[in-house]
Design an enzyme around this catalytic site. Structure first.
Site, PDB file in Angstrom:
ATOM      1  N   ASP A 298      -0.646  -5.565   9.279  1.00  0.00           N
ATOM      2  CA  ASP A 298      -1.666  -4.621   8.838  1.00  0.00           C
ATOM      3  C   ASP A 298      -2.851  -5.455   8.356  1.00  0.00           C
ATOM      4  OD1 ASP A 298      -3.264  -2.634   7.838  1.00  0.00           O
ATOM      5  OD2 ASP A 298      -1.717  -1.706   6.598  1.00  0.00           O
TER       6      ASP A 298
ATOM      7  N   LYS B  22     -13.077  -1.534   5.202  1.00  0.00           N
ATOM      8  CA  LYS B  22     -13.482  -2.424   4.119  1.00  0.00           C
ATOM      9  C   LYS B  22     -14.499  -3.462   4.586  1.00  0.00           C
ATOM     10  CE  LYS B  22     -10.316  -0.701   1.263  1.00  0.00           C
ATOM     11  NZ  LYS B  22      -9.548   0.183   2.135  1.00  0.00           N
TER      12      LYS B  22
ATOM     13  N   TRP C 146       0.858  -1.189   0.000  1.00  0.00           N
ATOM     14  CA  TRP C 146       0.000   0.000   0.000  1.00  0.00           C
ATOM     15  C   TRP C 146       0.892   1.236   0.000  1.00  0.00           C
ATOM     16  CZ3 TRP C 146      -2.061   2.592   4.874  1.00  0.00           C
ATOM     17  CH2 TRP C 146      -3.007   3.583   4.564  1.00  0.00           C
TER      18      TRP C 146
END
Length: 440
Positions: free
Chosen positions: A246, A282, A165
């Site tokens: 993460d 999400k 990311w």
């Protein structure tokens, strides 16, 4: 009488000072514009955000064919944002309970944090030795975690996968950490580069910080297998590395939140030092609520309290306390067995739609005449597919077909639906036909 005289004198003096002839200012108003002069002339233009800039370009595009497969947000089969019914139901519960809008504590809502940590670490997790605080989603969790590492684990580099990311690099660099990278994805095969990954982690200084994606690696959607995780864990133990997970897609990746947490739980069970950045953007569809946690696995409750105290010291001058609404939704859903069951079913439905669209995209590419091997697309999981397309191919998709995506070849599968699937597949075939989709 004296007080009256003093007041009159003060009023006259103030009127004199504010008259146009005597007004003195460090920033005089210009006669031409009526505005302050350009105090900020030396401020340069900042670079646009790669992803948000593409989203802005999509909105400005007037081409009726335009398709957005860039943004990392779920869309339903009609291409519309979807608020989970369980989330709406939780908000109804909160409204009926007449919940107030008071500040949360520095570390957030303890009931939410407990539910969130059990969601990640398991219902039977030893929370008495896990320090956890509520954060501004996963971004805030990474930032708080980075600041904590800079203060209390100094001199240790943090290794990020290539690719990862994009914000990871900026966040940890801003914290003052020495940001390094390790090989992760092999573009020549469109598969995990386990050999290169192992080699780089073995070469990293002992006790380094390793940023690992808990599931649904962003942007590749390519995760290690159970066997490969075993190999990685043995190496991490040998090198005494600290693991910073993460987790942005638990439940959303496979449709099974328990399965998506296995890598995290396995590393914790091995007794390795672990930190976790957790996001509910999400998997709960709470993109705008900025809801997440940061947690640190400690050796005992005494260590936990010390870590908690320092996390709060980092948070207090940064943003004081987190927002309340999103965490209240998650807490309400995970506190109610009926809503929890409903949520799991809804989360599974999102994952199933994504996986179905992967299969249909590959089929549509074949129907369009593509002879490339697209099997990597169906083997990947999560919101994104790492197609193997080059930057030039991506530019052509945008310039000629109004299909907006990042230039690394990543597409958001959630942006595909019945109305645009065939069009996107034909366009991808047009820009990749006769060209390689490996080693780009």
């Amino acid at each position: 009488f004296k007080s009256v005289l003093i007041m009159r004198f003060a009023m006259k003096f103030f009127a004199l000072l504010t008259s146009s002839s005597l007004l003195v200012s460090s920033f005089p108003v210009t006669a031409e514009t009526g505005k302050l002069p350009a105090v900020w002339n030396d401020v340069p233009m900042g670079p646009p955000d790669a992803i948000l800039g593409i989203a802005q370009a999509f909105r400005a595009c007037e081409d009726e064919r335009k398709v957005n497969v860039c943004v990392g947000a779920y869309r339903d089969s009609s291409g519309k944002p979807w608020v989970l019914p369980s989330v709406r139901a939780a908000e109804d519960v909160m409204l009926k309970a007449n919940e107030n809008k008071e500040y949360l504590g520095i570390d957030g809502d303890p009931a939410f944090v407990e539910k969130a940590l059990k969601f990640a670490y398991g219902a039977d997790a030893a929370l008495d030795r896990i320090a956890g605080v509520q954060t501004l989603s996963g971004t805030g969790a990474c930032r708080i975690g980075g600041e904590f590492l800079a203060q209390f684990y100094p001199g240790k580099p943090i290794y990020l996968p290539v690719p990862t990311w994009g914000n990871h690099h900026k966040i940890f660099a801003e914290c003052g950490l020495d940001v390094q990278t390790y090989r992760y994805y092999d573009r020549s095969t469109n598969r995990l580069n386990l050999e290169g990954m192992m080699e780089d982690l073995r070469s990293a200084p002992e006790g380094s910080i390793l940023l690992l994606h808990a599931c649904a690696h962003n942007p590749t959607g390519c995760d290690p297998t159970v066997k490969q995780w075993g190999q990685l864990i043995e190496l991490i133990k040998e090198k005494q590395h600290l693991v910073f997970f993460d987790s942005a897609y638990q439940g959303f990746a496979s449709g099974d939140a328990e399965a998506d947490a296995k890598a995290l739980r396995r590393v914790v069970d091995e007794g390795l030092p672990v930190m976790l950045a957790q996001s509910f953007a999400k998997n709960f569809g709470l993109y705008g609520e900025r809801c997440g946690t940061l947690s640190v696995v400690c050796s005992d409750s005494d260590q936990k309290e010390k870590v908690m105290s320092q996390l709060k010291c980092i948070i207090r001058p940064m943003y004081s306390s987190p927002p309340k609404h999103g965490s209240s939704i998650v807490r309400t859903v995970l506190s109610d067995p009926g809503l929890t069951k409903q949520y799991y079913e809804e989360c599974e439905s999102m994952a199933q739609r994504i996986q179905a669209m992967r299969m249909r995209l590959v089929d549509a590419l074949k129907d369009a005449g593509s002879t490339h091997d697209w099997s990597h697309v169906t083997q990947q999981i999560g919101m994104f597919a790492f197609t193997g397309m080059s930057a030039e191919m991506c530019d052509q998709l945008t310039d000629e077909y109004a299909i907006f995506l990042t230039r690394d070849g990543r597409i958001s599968i959630a942006g595909l639906n019945d109305d645009n699937l065939e069009y996107v597949a034909k366009a991808i075939h047009a820009v990749t036909d006769g060209k390689s989709i490996t080693s780009n």
